[in-house]
Design a protein around this motif. Sequence first.
Motif, PDB file in Angstrom:
ATOM      1  N   ALA A 100     -37.890  33.315 -30.634  1.00 22.30           N
ATOM      2  CA  ALA A 100     -38.274  32.846 -29.302  1.00 22.30           C
ATOM      3  C   ALA A 100     -37.091  32.193 -28.586  1.00 22.30           C
ATOM      4  O   ALA A 100     -36.870  32.422 -27.389  1.00 22.30           O
ATOM      5  CB  ALA A 100     -39.439  31.868 -29.412  1.00 22.30           C
ATOM      6  N   LEU A 101     -36.323  31.392 -29.327  1.00 21.73           N
ATOM      7  CA  LEU A 101     -35.175  30.719 -28.718  1.00 21.73           C
ATOM      8  C   LEU A 101     -34.082  31.699 -28.315  1.00 21.73           C
ATOM      9  O   LEU A 101     -33.489  31.587 -27.235  1.00 21.73           O
ATOM     10  CB  LEU A 101     -34.615  29.683 -29.691  1.00 21.73           C
ATOM     11  N   LEU A 102     -33.809  32.683 -29.184  1.00 18.96           N
ATOM     12  CA  LEU A 102     -32.768  33.654 -28.868  1.00 18.96           C
ATOM     13  C   LEU A 102     -33.183  34.536 -27.699  1.00 18.96           C
ATOM     14  O   LEU A 102     -32.352  34.888 -26.847  1.00 18.96           O
ATOM     15  CB  LEU A 102     -32.451  34.503 -30.092  1.00 18.96           C
ATOM     16  N   ALA A 103     -34.464  34.873 -27.631  1.00 21.00           N
ATOM     17  CA  ALA A 103     -34.951  35.671 -26.500  1.00 21.00           C
ATOM     18  C   ALA A 103     -34.801  34.892 -25.195  1.00 21.00           C
ATOM     19  O   ALA A 103     -34.442  35.453 -24.145  1.00 21.00           O
ATOM     20  CB  ALA A 103     -36.412  36.051 -26.721  1.00 21.00           C
ATOM     21  N   GLU A 104     -35.065  33.597 -25.272  1.00 17.75           N
ATOM     22  CA  GLU A 104     -34.941  32.744 -24.081  1.00 17.75           C
ATOM     23  C   GLU A 104     -33.488  32.565 -23.667  1.00 17.75           C
ATOM     24  O   GLU A 104     -33.171  32.436 -22.482  1.00 17.75           O
ATOM     25  CB  GLU A 104     -35.581  31.388 -24.365  1.00 17.75           C
ATOM     26  N   HIS A 105     -32.601  32.562 -24.659  1.00 21.14           N
ATOM     27  CA  HIS A 105     -31.166  32.364 -24.394  1.00 21.14           C
ATOM     28  C   HIS A 105     -30.401  33.600 -24.852  1.00 21.14           C
ATOM     29  O   HIS A 105     -29.451  33.509 -25.635  1.00 21.14           O
ATOM     30  CB  HIS A 105     -30.669  31.119 -25.122  1.00 21.14           C
TER      31      HIS A 105
END
Length: 235
Positions: free
Chosen positions: A121-126
């Motif tokens: 989720a974090l990598l998709a967001e960033h």
Amino acid sequence: MRLVVARCSVDYTGRLTAHLPLAPRLLILKADGSVLVHSDGGSYKPLNWMSPPATLRTTERSAAEAEADPEGAWIQQWDVTHTKTGDTLRVRIHELIEESAHELGEDPGLQKDGVEAHLQALLAEHIHTLGEGWSLVRREYGTAIGPVDILARDAKGRAVAVEIKRRGEIDGVEQLTRYLELLNRDPLLAPVRGIFAAQIIKPQARVLAQDRGIECVTLDYDALRGMDDAESRLF
């Protein structure tokens, strides 16, 4: 779980031999058969222990019997024997200070911060972490053999499949290889390159990934959460 605070000595015999002289200690007996011996220091690690599967045999003596024994005035002896190796942990209790028993029930297990779903989720967001001008196509991009963690496009519009692991090992590289073989059959996506991303990547996994033309990226969980600025570090 049984908790016992006692003045005791402890001897371990088997593949190794170890002795703890007489002192106040905390003894923990768990339902799985394990026994742990703790002091009031040394952080979380027990001074000695017996792992399951194990059996416990208890011997008790009267105060008169204890006083008459030249080997030591212990009032209770535990012999904890590992059922596979035969190793024995012997605890001799000279003074029982406190004892209690508690039924803890089934434990739901540790929920780790930074598991793969959070990292995804974090990598998709960033997604720009992987490169300037990158864009997210979809998380959990479906294929006939399972979902790819992230499908993205780089600054030139080329498709990139990203497999995310908390700990990157050979199995993860093999999994991404299978996804890439399938995705590259799709004329709307091909050519698709792969990125193997993890907080820690084993050397063997890195070598295999590079051999297959897969890029390896080490993820900084705190940086993705905005809790750590790598550019402001002294080292």
